[in-house]
Design an enzyme around this catalytic site. Structure first.
Site, PDB file in Angstrom:
ATOM      1  N   CYS A 160       0.566  -2.132   2.011  1.00  0.00           N
ATOM      2  CA  CYS A 160      -0.318  -1.370   1.510  1.00  0.00           C
ATOM      3  C   CYS A 160      -1.134  -0.645   2.479  1.00  0.00           C
ATOM      4  CB  CYS A 160      -1.134  -2.351   0.597  1.00  0.00           C
ATOM      5  SG  CYS A 160      -2.163  -1.651  -0.799  1.00  0.00           S
ATOM      6  N   HIS A 212       3.022  -5.182  -2.349  1.00  0.00           N
ATOM      7  CA  HIS A 212       2.446  -6.409  -1.821  1.00  0.00           C
ATOM      8  C   HIS A 212       3.559  -7.433  -1.891  1.00  0.00           C
ATOM      9  CE1 HIS A 212      -2.056  -5.795  -0.924  1.00  0.00           C
ATOM     10  NE2 HIS A 212      -1.609  -4.718  -1.870  1.00  0.00           N
ATOM     11  N   GLU A 245       4.076 -10.080   0.003  1.00  0.00           N
ATOM     12  CA  GLU A 245       3.595 -11.352   0.069  1.00  0.00           C
ATOM     13  C   GLU A 245       2.931 -11.890  -1.116  1.00  0.00           C
ATOM     14  OE1 GLU A 245      -0.310  -9.115  -0.349  1.00  0.00           O
ATOM     15  OE2 GLU A 245       1.753  -8.837   0.645  1.00  0.00           O
TER      16      GLU A 245
END
Length: 260
Positions: A116, A220, A222
């Site tokens: 990001c 994202h 994660e």
């Protein structure tokens, strides 16, 4: 089993509240740590440090890979632009620190993943620019539907055939979790766009060809336990560590013996 590869993750600087405290803090969501651990890596948090900004090698010597996390907007003066009204809460100390680490990591050919804001910072580090407020240009808020949550912000990206982004994600059409209002403008020197939003063709992945692993993604991974992307990055960091250790061992073996 060999030692885990060490992944340095740059931490945001934010005002935070916990227990009885309300202070500026260097913090990172634990899902970044969890993703690295699931891939059998060790996460090392890197807080902004003026000494490391001046000498990034002191930190990079410890690492097998560098991850640039999400967070606040980047100061537009760093890419030669005037500040937009929607560009807020920039942190010059963090910007300077991460730019220094990124540029030196690229020189050292260290595996690097930007997430990001991290993708945007990679682009700025290479001389590129940013779009400061996407809704103004594209007429929608699909990339960040609700501030502070990924709910309803899932969308697909199209990844270029044969690209690092496609190999790391494991597919050419990849479902992502999105939370950003800025994006890549002019692409930085040497970088290529390898992923685009499926609905407005905004660049969503950039990479540096012919490198082990230099990749920025606008989404994202994660936040998505199904994503293979961070696992692929950690595996490349592990391979980088093995190659470095082998080179160090070969160099030590070739060194002339000391006189006794």
């Amino acid at each position: 089993m060999s030692a885990r590869p060490v992944i340095g993750i740059c931490t945001p600087l934010e005002r935070a509240r916990w227990s009885v405290w309300d202070l500026e803090a260097a913090l990172l969501p634990t899902n970044y740590l969890d993703a690295v651990r699931r891939a059998r890596g060790m996460a090392l948090l890197l807080a902004p440090d003026p000494a490391l900004t001046a000498n990034p090698d002191e930190a990079l010597d410890l690492l097998d890979g560098l991850m640039l996390a999400g967070g606040a907007d980047i100061d537009p003066s760093l890419y030669g632009a005037e500040r937009h009204a929607e560009t807020v809460e920039t942190y010059p100390e963090r910007d300077a620190f991460e730019l220094a680490l990124t540029r030196r990591a690229l020189e050292r050919e260290l595996p690097l993943l930007g997430i990001c804001r991290g993708m945007q910072l990679l682009n700025v580090a290479a001389g590129g620019t940013l779009r400061q407020h996407l809704p103004e240009e594209f007429g929608h808020h699909e990339h960040r539907k609700a501030i502070g949550t990924f709910d309803g912000a899932d969308h697909d990206v199209e990844l270029a055939a044969g690209s690092l982004a496609e190999r790391a994600a494991g597919e050419s059409r990849h479902a992502t979790k999105s939370h950003h209002h800025q994006g890549v403008g002019r692409v930085g020197d040497g970088l290529v766009v390898s992923g685009w939003s499926s609905f407005d063709e905004l660049p969503e992945a950039i990479e540096l060809p012919e490198r082990e692993f230099v990749l920025g993604v606008q989404w994202h991974p994660e936040a998505d336990e199904r994503s293979r992307l961070i696992g692929a990055f950690v595996e490349q960091a592990r391979a980088h560590r093995v190659a470095r250790d082998a080179a160090d061992a070969a160099q030590a073996g070739a060194a002339p013996a000391r006189a006794t």
